[in-house]
Design a protein around this motif. Structure first.
Motif, short mmCIF file in Angstrom:
data_model
loop_
_atom_site.label_atom_id
_atom_site.label_comp_id
_atom_site.label_asym_id
_atom_site.label_seq_id
_atom_site.Cartn_x
_atom_site.Cartn_y
_atom_site.Cartn_z
N UNK A 161 35.30 7.83 15.55
CA UNK A 161 36.04 8.44 16.66
C UNK A 161 35.33 9.69 17.17
N UNK A 162 34.79 10.49 16.27
CA UNK A 162 34.13 11.73 16.68
C UNK A 162 32.77 11.46 17.31
N UNK A 163 32.20 10.29 17.04
CA UNK A 163 30.88 9.99 17.62
C UNK A 163 30.94 9.79 19.12
N UNK A 164 32.12 9.43 19.66
CA UNK A 164 32.22 9.23 21.10
C UNK A 164 32.04 10.55 21.87
N UNK A 165 32.78 11.62 21.52
CA UNK A 165 32.55 12.89 22.23
C UNK A 165 31.30 13.62 21.77
N UNK A 166 30.75 13.24 20.61
CA UNK A 166 29.54 13.88 20.09
C UNK A 166 28.52 12.79 19.73
N UNK A 201 26.27 20.30 9.68
CA UNK A 201 26.94 19.43 10.65
C UNK A 201 28.22 20.08 11.15
N UNK A 202 28.98 20.67 10.26
CA UNK A 202 30.22 21.36 10.64
C UNK A 202 29.93 22.48 11.62
N UNK A 203 28.92 23.28 11.32
CA UNK A 203 28.55 24.39 12.21
C UNK A 203 28.06 23.86 13.56
N UNK A 204 27.25 22.80 13.54
CA UNK A 204 26.74 22.25 14.79
C UNK A 204 27.84 21.70 15.67
N UNK A 205 28.80 20.97 15.08
CA UNK A 205 29.92 20.44 15.87
C UNK A 205 30.78 21.58 16.42
N UNK A 206 30.96 22.61 15.63
CA UNK A 206 31.78 23.74 16.07
C UNK A 206 31.17 24.41 17.30
N UNK A 207 29.85 24.41 17.37
CA UNK A 207 29.17 25.09 18.48
C UNK A 207 28.90 24.16 19.66
N UNK A 209 30.03 21.47 22.67
CA UNK A 209 31.14 21.08 23.53
C UNK A 209 31.16 19.56 23.66
N UNK A 210 32.33 18.94 23.44
CA UNK A 210 32.39 17.48 23.55
C UNK A 210 32.16 17.01 24.98
N UNK A 211 31.72 15.78 25.12
CA UNK A 211 31.51 15.22 26.45
C UNK A 211 32.81 15.25 27.24
N UNK A 212 32.73 15.57 28.52
CA UNK A 212 33.91 15.72 29.35
C UNK A 212 34.72 14.43 29.43
N UNK A 213 34.03 13.31 29.60
CA UNK A 213 34.75 12.05 29.79
C UNK A 213 35.44 11.57 28.52
N UNK A 214 35.08 12.13 27.37
CA UNK A 214 35.72 11.73 26.11
C UNK A 214 36.36 12.89 25.40
N UNK A 215 36.62 13.98 26.17
CA UNK A 215 37.14 15.18 25.53
C UNK A 215 38.59 15.02 25.10
#
Length: 224
Positions: A161-166, A201-207, A209-215
């Motif tokens: 699920x998280x791979x879609x916005x990231x 990975x946690x730090x990278x995801x925190x920094x 922004x998810x893709x707009x179309x899947x936010x």
């Protein structure tokens, strides 16, 4: 003799002016009359009504739109006065209850989970450190409303699920889910390198922004 005595106590039917005033004052002083007196709020409301009515008195020559405009301005003024006196109303939004992760009742927030992971890493308990840091990663995504967890959510379901916005983090998310399942279900010990990978990975995801179309938060179910 008896009639004379009774007549002595019968009040005069034709009192003079001072006596009549005294009777009126005594009568109005009774509780039932006091309770019927208008309150300060009643007097203020009546004054406002009289004032508004005075604005329209003698204004029959004004066109209807002009009268409507005056009425709107009066109402707006009263609302503004109310806001100045009482302040803006505060809407109380009840925060949603945190959802447990992975069906084990864990409702700690991301900050608490990260601190727990750091303590475990400092003591050399890499199994616990890996598990807690992956939980922190998931909780952070839930708090950001990137994903939603439900009963039966799996580590790999969250990763997909998280791979879609990231999308750039897709492989790393799957690898982190493997590491979590290994220490939690397969008895793996974990190590400093695995912990460092999940922490990065946690730090990278925190920094990121998810893709707009899947936010919009994606629901993660047992089979996700």
């Amino acid at each position: 003799m008896r009639a004379t005595v009774l007549a002595h106590f019968v009040p005069p039917l034709d009192p003079d002016a001072p006596e009549a005033r005294r009777w009126v004052v005594d009568e109005l002083a009774k509780p039932e009359y006091r309770a019927a007196e208008p309150t300060l709020f009643d007097l203020a409301a009546q004054a406002v009504r009289d004032w508004i009515a005075s604005l329209f008195s003698g204004a029959t020559g004004l066109p209807v739109p002009a009268l409507a405009l005056v009425a709107v301005l009066v109402v707006a003024g009263l609302v503004g006065l109310g806001l100045l006196v009482f302040g803006l109303p505060r809407l109380r939004r009840r925060a949603p209850s945190p959802v447990p992760l992975f069906d084990d009742g864990d409702v700690r927030d991301a900050s608490a989970l990260r601190r727990a992971a750091e303590r475990a890493a400092a003591s050399g308990d890499w199994r616990l450190a890996v598990e807690e840091r992956f939980r922190a990663l998931v909780r952070s995504l839930v708090e950001r409303e990137v994903v939603r967890v439900h009963p039966g959510t799996t580590a790999h379901g969250m990763a997909r699920a998280a791979s879609a916005p990231f999308p750039a983090y897709g492989p790393a998310l799957e690898h982190a889910a493997d590491s979590f399942d290994g220490v939690r279900y397969l008895g793996h010990d974990g190590d400093a390198g695995t912990y460092a990978e999940i922490a990065a990975l946690d730090v990278g995801l925190e920094a990121t922004r998810p893709l707009e179309e899947t936010a919009t938060a994606r629901a993660v179910g047992a089979d996700a």
